[in-house]
Design a protein around this motif. Structure first.
Motif, PDB file in Angstrom:
ATOM      1  N   GLN A  41       5.178   5.185 -32.484  1.00  0.00           N
ATOM      2  CA  GLN A  41       5.899   5.336 -31.223  1.00  0.00           C
ATOM      3  C   GLN A  41       6.872   6.517 -31.203  1.00  0.00           C
ATOM      4  N   GLY A  42       6.539   7.589 -31.897  1.00  0.00           N
ATOM      5  CA  GLY A  42       7.320   8.810 -31.818  1.00  0.00           C
ATOM      6  C   GLY A  42       8.769   8.656 -32.226  1.00  0.00           C
ATOM      7  N   TYR A  43       9.650   9.350 -31.488  1.00  0.00           N
ATOM      8  CA  TYR A  43      11.081   9.304 -31.826  1.00  0.00           C
ATOM      9  C   TYR A  43      11.680   7.921 -31.602  1.00  0.00           C
ATOM     10  N   ASP A  44      11.101   7.177 -30.690  1.00  0.00           N
ATOM     11  CA  ASP A  44      11.572   5.813 -30.475  1.00  0.00           C
ATOM     12  C   ASP A  44      11.343   4.975 -31.729  1.00  0.00           C
ATOM     13  N   THR A  57      20.429  10.922 -27.024  1.00  0.00           N
ATOM     14  CA  THR A  57      21.864  10.791 -27.266  1.00  0.00           C
ATOM     15  C   THR A  57      22.184  11.097 -28.722  1.00  0.00           C
ATOM     16  N   GLU A  58      23.414  11.516 -28.979  1.00  0.00           N
ATOM     17  CA  GLU A  58      23.837  11.807 -30.353  1.00  0.00           C
ATOM     18  C   GLU A  58      23.770  10.556 -31.220  1.00  0.00           C
ATOM     19  N   THR A  59      24.134   9.422 -30.636  1.00  0.00           N
ATOM     20  CA  THR A  59      24.088   8.161 -31.381  1.00  0.00           C
ATOM     21  C   THR A  59      22.661   7.830 -31.798  1.00  0.00           C
ATOM     22  N   GLY A  60      21.714   8.039 -30.899  1.00  0.00           N
ATOM     23  CA  GLY A  60      20.315   7.763 -31.200  1.00  0.00           C
ATOM     24  C   GLY A  60      19.779   8.660 -32.293  1.00  0.00           C
ATOM     25  N   ARG A  61      20.103   9.941 -32.222  1.00  0.00           N
ATOM     26  CA  ARG A  61      19.627  10.880 -33.239  1.00  0.00           C
ATOM     27  C   ARG A  61      20.231  10.569 -34.608  1.00  0.00           C
ATOM     28  N   GLN A  62      21.499  10.182 -34.607  1.00  0.00           N
ATOM     29  CA  GLN A  62      22.132   9.834 -35.871  1.00  0.00           C
ATOM     30  C   GLN A  62      21.466   8.613 -36.490  1.00  0.00           C
ATOM     31  N   LYS A  63      21.120   7.641 -35.646  1.00  0.00           N
ATOM     32  CA  LYS A  63      20.456   6.444 -36.137  1.00  0.00           C
ATOM     33  C   LYS A  63      19.077   6.782 -36.704  1.00  0.00           C
ATOM     34  N   ALA A  64      18.355   7.675 -36.019  1.00  0.00           N
ATOM     35  CA  ALA A  64      17.039   8.094 -36.489  1.00  0.00           C
ATOM     36  C   ALA A  64      17.146   8.770 -37.857  1.00  0.00           C
ATOM     37  N   ALA A  65      18.126   9.660 -37.993  1.00  0.00           N
ATOM     38  CA  ALA A  65      18.325  10.357 -39.265  1.00  0.00           C
ATOM     39  C   ALA A  65      18.716   9.381 -40.374  1.00  0.00           C
ATOM     40  N   ASP A  66      19.574   8.436 -40.038  1.00  0.00           N
ATOM     41  CA  ASP A  66      19.998   7.437 -41.028  1.00  0.00           C
ATOM     42  C   ASP A  66      18.821   6.597 -41.495  1.00  0.00           C
ATOM     43  N   ASN A  67      17.941   6.242 -40.572  1.00  0.00           N
ATOM     44  CA  ASN A  67      16.765   5.441 -40.930  1.00  0.00           C
ATOM     45  C   ASN A  67      15.838   6.204 -41.872  1.00  0.00           C
ATOM     46  N   LEU A  68      15.672   7.496 -41.610  1.00  0.00           N
ATOM     47  CA  LEU A  68      14.837   8.319 -42.471  1.00  0.00           C
ATOM     48  C   LEU A  68      15.434   8.402 -43.880  1.00  0.00           C
ATOM     49  N   LEU A 114      17.038  17.100 -34.593  1.00  0.00           N
ATOM     50  CA  LEU A 114      17.099  16.195 -35.740  1.00  0.00           C
ATOM     51  C   LEU A 114      17.434  16.946 -37.023  1.00  0.00           C
ATOM     52  N   SER A 115      17.005  18.197 -37.104  1.00  0.00           N
ATOM     53  CA  SER A 115      17.262  18.987 -38.313  1.00  0.00           C
ATOM     54  C   SER A 115      18.759  19.192 -38.550  1.00  0.00           C
ATOM     55  N   ALA A 116      19.548  19.110 -37.491  1.00  0.00           N
ATOM     56  CA  ALA A 116      20.995  19.273 -37.621  1.00  0.00           C
ATOM     57  C   ALA A 116      21.625  18.128 -38.405  1.00  0.00           C
ATOM     58  N   TYR A 117      20.878  17.041 -38.603  1.00  0.00           N
ATOM     59  CA  TYR A 117      21.383  15.881 -39.336  1.00  0.00           C
ATOM     60  C   TYR A 117      20.883  15.876 -40.782  1.00  0.00           C
ATOM     61  N   GLY A 118      20.388  17.015 -41.224  1.00  0.00           N
ATOM     62  CA  GLY A 118      19.988  17.142 -42.621  1.00  0.00           C
ATOM     63  C   GLY A 118      18.562  16.757 -42.935  1.00  0.00           C
ATOM     64  N   GLU A 126      16.949   6.969 -25.773  1.00  0.00           N
ATOM     65  CA  GLU A 126      18.014   6.797 -26.760  1.00  0.00           C
ATOM     66  C   GLU A 126      18.092   7.998 -27.704  1.00  0.00           C
ATOM     67  N   PHE A 127      16.951   8.603 -28.018  1.00  0.00           N
ATOM     68  CA  PHE A 127      16.952   9.750 -28.916  1.00  0.00           C
ATOM     69  C   PHE A 127      17.627  10.957 -28.275  1.00  0.00           C
TER      70      PHE A 127
END
Length: 319
Positions: free
Chosen positions: A39-42, A78-89, A112-116, A75-76
């Motif tokens: 389901q992609g970024y979701d 938003t900054e909160t969504g992207r941070q959550k995605a990065a944290d999950n990875l 997303l690359s901005a989150y490392g 949700e992606f």
């Protein structure tokens, strides 16, 4: 790099599964683990992860669509969504991500690359509108689908001596309409890159009629206007009667062509190689028949121009 993830995003395109297969098998060949993200970024945000093995991508090279599926993700955005995605990875130990998709998917990867997270983007869209590559995955298959449809529509157009408008996909880019129009022998091709000239269309129709030709095919990219709107415009402006065929989502479906399977396989494998080499934000593409890797940011800094010589040629050949 020991573990990577892969997802498909945006509109589906024939050949996405072939690219996915290449990513998974190339990574496994190189001794890495691969996680498929549904389901992609979701799916990144919701943690819809699955560890893939060789058999996970067996018998998919010939399938259209994407077995990883695709979904929109407000949700992606938003900054909160992207941070959550990065944290999950990071929690999964995923060091790099292969993103297979179009322009919007590439933008999501860059953010997303901005989150490392290291990202490698593989172009897959039937619109063929990614800067830096001559061909995107799915374009060739969609092109053949549209040309086949034009051929069939022309049979009816000639039998009933009618003018048909064929509406094809292409919101901001006219590649599909232009290539299909030239390949299908359309009398007029209307694309976003050139202003609409109703008088020119009507003049060409009259020229055809004067030499005894009583049928024509007009190809219009949806980004200019709908086929129905163009039909009404021709009726109002020149009292020209037309029929409309909207090809719609059938352009996205079907088994990928041999060309799409090959370039998808090459793109997917190269994406893995770039991550393995330590690239952080890279896009994969084709230039002069060579597979290339280039900075992801370049996709958004410039815009490739459509080959307008093809449009000029189509007008010359359809006199």
């Amino acid at each position: 790099m020991k573990k990577i993830g892969v997802l498909t995003s945006g509109g589906d395109a024939p050949g996405m599964n072939a690219a996915l297969r290449a990513v998974v098998r190339k990574a496994l060949y190189e001794g890495m683990e691969v996680v498929g993200i549904y389901q992609g970024y979701d799916g990144l945000i919701k943690g819809e992860f699955e560890l893939f093995e060789l058999g996970s991508v067996g018998d998919i090279i010939q399938r259209g669509g994407t077995i990883l599926r695709s979904a929109r993700s407000p949700e992606f955005m938003t900054e909160t969504g992207r941070q959550k995605a990065a944290d999950n990875l990071k929690a999964e130990g995923i060091e790099g991500l292969v993103v297979i998709g179009g322009d919007g998917s590439f933008r999501g990867a860059l953010e997303l690359s901005a989150y490392g997270i290291a990202v490698a983007c593989v172009p897959a869209t039937i619109d063929n509108d990614i800067t830096g590559t001559e061909f995107t995955i799915g374009f060739d298959t969609a092109l053949n689908t549209v040309v086949e449809a034009i051929d069939k529509i022309r049979d009816t157009a000639s039998s009933h001596e009618r003018i048909f408008i064929v509406e094809v996909m292409g919101r901001d880019a006219g590649d599909l309409a232009l290539w299909a129009g030239l390949g299908g022998g359309a009398e007029s091709i209307i694309i976003p890159e050139e202003p609409l000239e109703v008088n020119e269309i009507v003049s060409r129709l009259h020229q055809s009629s004067e030499r005894g030709k009583q049928h024509s095919v007009i190809v219009v990219a949806e980004g200019v206007m709908s086929g129905a709107k163009l039909s009404q415009l021709l009726k109002d402006e020149a009292d020209v009667e037309t029929r409309v065929s909207v090809l719609g989502h059938m352009q996205r479906g079907g088994s990928p062509s041999a060309r799409d399977r090959v370039i998808a396989s090459r793109y997917g494998a190269r994406a893995v190689e770039e991550l393995q080499a330590g690239q952080k934000t890279v896009a994969i593409g084709m230039r002069n028949h060579k597979i290339v890797a280039y900075p992801l940011q370049d996709v958004f800094n410039t815009k490739d121009c459509l080959d307008m010589e093809m449009l000029k040629l189509s007008k010359e050949l359809s006199i």
